[in-house]
Motif scaffolding. Structure first.
Motif, PDB file in Angstrom:
ATOM      1  N   ARG A 164      -8.953   0.272  -6.305  1.00  0.00           N
ATOM      2  CA  ARG A 164      -8.520   0.880  -5.228  1.00  0.00           C
ATOM      3  C   ARG A 164      -9.314  -0.060  -4.025  1.00  0.00           C
ATOM      4  N   ASN A 192       0.239  -1.945  -6.262  1.00  0.00           N
ATOM      5  CA  ASN A 192      -0.940  -2.805  -6.040  1.00  0.00           C
ATOM      6  C   ASN A 192      -1.679  -2.668  -7.594  1.00  0.00           C
ATOM      7  N   ASP A 217       0.866  -1.208  -0.180  1.00  0.00           N
ATOM      8  CA  ASP A 217       0.158  -0.083  -0.156  1.00  0.00           C
ATOM      9  C   ASP A 217       0.702   1.315   0.076  1.00  0.00           C
ATOM     10  N   SER A 218       1.909   1.276   1.031  1.00  0.00           N
ATOM     11  CA  SER A 218       2.875   2.451   0.952  1.00  0.00           C
ATOM     12  C   SER A 218       3.574   2.628  -0.490  1.00  0.00           C
ATOM     13  N   ASP A 276       2.362   1.481  -3.314  1.00  0.00           N
ATOM     14  CA  ASP A 276       1.537   1.819  -4.581  1.00  0.00           C
ATOM     15  C   ASP A 276       1.857   1.104  -5.578  1.00  0.00           C
TER      16      ASP A 276
END
Length: 308
Positions: A271, A267, A262-263, A265
């Motif tokens: 969202r 993924n 998640d940190s 980014d």
């Protein structure tokens, strides 16, 4: 005439002094179990050259051989007593076992494909810009060929620079000859964020993970460094493998990975329904028993279910 004699004497004194300095520096490898003093090419001794070859396997082997048996690869550190101004140099030397022209062409093509990877690894692990000290070679002597070589700086330590560099170069060529990495243009073969099939627990796998992180790769390195400092991650590295062992539960690690993704980014998916690259992490990290994680995604989802 007398002046000429004096100049020759001074030149010889300087040559001897340089030789003594070089020999003192390179002979520290006498006590290194990973290297062997072997001043031969094709079993022919070269008296002026001091060669320390990296042991590439059992039975004191110092050479890798291509699948077709036409090319040998030696990874070494050497100096030439007759040409002391060359200093100490190191790299990969090809030993031609069959057709000369075909072998030289193959060595050059391989180096063209691998050199960006070599520079990247040497720069990141040893510091500096190794592309600036890389010397091309264009001659074949005694059935051997250097497609490239690096020079050791006058104030640099043989062990911390030359030995480290030779081991890195060896690892990359070993993976290439084993078919574990693609060598297209010297770049990692996996750049897609949706597919990840790099050879597990290798530098290639870690580099692909860094690529996924992109501009945020520093956060990935910080994540590793922080957990190494706390004792939760242990770095494991050998000639052919490269990974970190997690000293805790799989569920805990899966949770950390989810937060890290998640940190970073990195993924995919949406969202609200992220698809984290679990496989990328499973090919770089192992569990507390030194074995591959069973299923990080499943472990994380099971934890979420228990908390709901």
């Amino acid at each position: 005439m007398k002046r000429d004699i004096v100049e020759k004497q001074l030149t010889e004194q300087m040559r001897c002094s340089n030789n003594n300095s070089l020999l003192q520096r390179i002979h520290v490898l006498d006590s290194d179990p990973d290297f062997v003093l072997d001043c031969r090419v094709h079993d022919i001794a070269l008296p002026s050259i001091i060669m320390y070859k990296y042991r590439t396997g059992g039975n004191h082997s110092t050479m890798l051989v291509s699948d077709d048996g036409e090319r040998g690869y030696e990874f070494l550190i050497e100096t030439d007593k007759d040409v002391p101004h060359w200093g100490i140099y190191f790299g990969m030397r090809g030993i031609i076992l069959s057709d000369l022209a075909a072998a030289v062409t193959a060595y050059n093509q391989e180096w063209d494909m691998l050199k960006l990877r070599v520079f990247k690894e040497l720069n990141s692990q040893l510091g500096g810009d190794f592309s600036l000290r890389c010397e091309p070679a264009d001659n074949v002597n005694d059935g051997a060929y250097w497609p490239f070589w690096f020079r050791l700086g006058p104030g640099e330590d043989v062990h911390s620079v030359a030995v480290g560099a030779v081991k890195i170069i060896y690892d990359i060529y070993l993976q290439h000859l084993s078919g574990e990495i693609s060598t297209h243009a010297g770049t990692p073969r996996h750049t897609s964020k949706k597919r990840y099939t790099a050879a597990p627990f290798t530098l290639d796998a870690y580099h692909a993970l860094e690529q996924l992180a992109g501009p945020q790769a520093g956060l990935l390195r910080q994540f590793i460094a922080t957990h190494e400092a706390s004792g939760m991650l242990t770095h494991k590295s050998s000639r052919a493998t490269h990974y970190w062992q997690w000293n805790g539960t799989e569920t805990a690690f899966a949770t950390l990975v989810a937060h890290l993704c998640d940190s970073l980014d990195i993924n995919t998916g949406t969202r609200t329904t992220p698809r984290r690259p679990w496989t990328a992490f499973q090919l770089v990290f192992k569990n507390t028993n030194g074995e591959p994680f069973s299923n990080l995604r499943k472990s994380y989802n099971q934890r979420k279910t228990r908390l709901q």
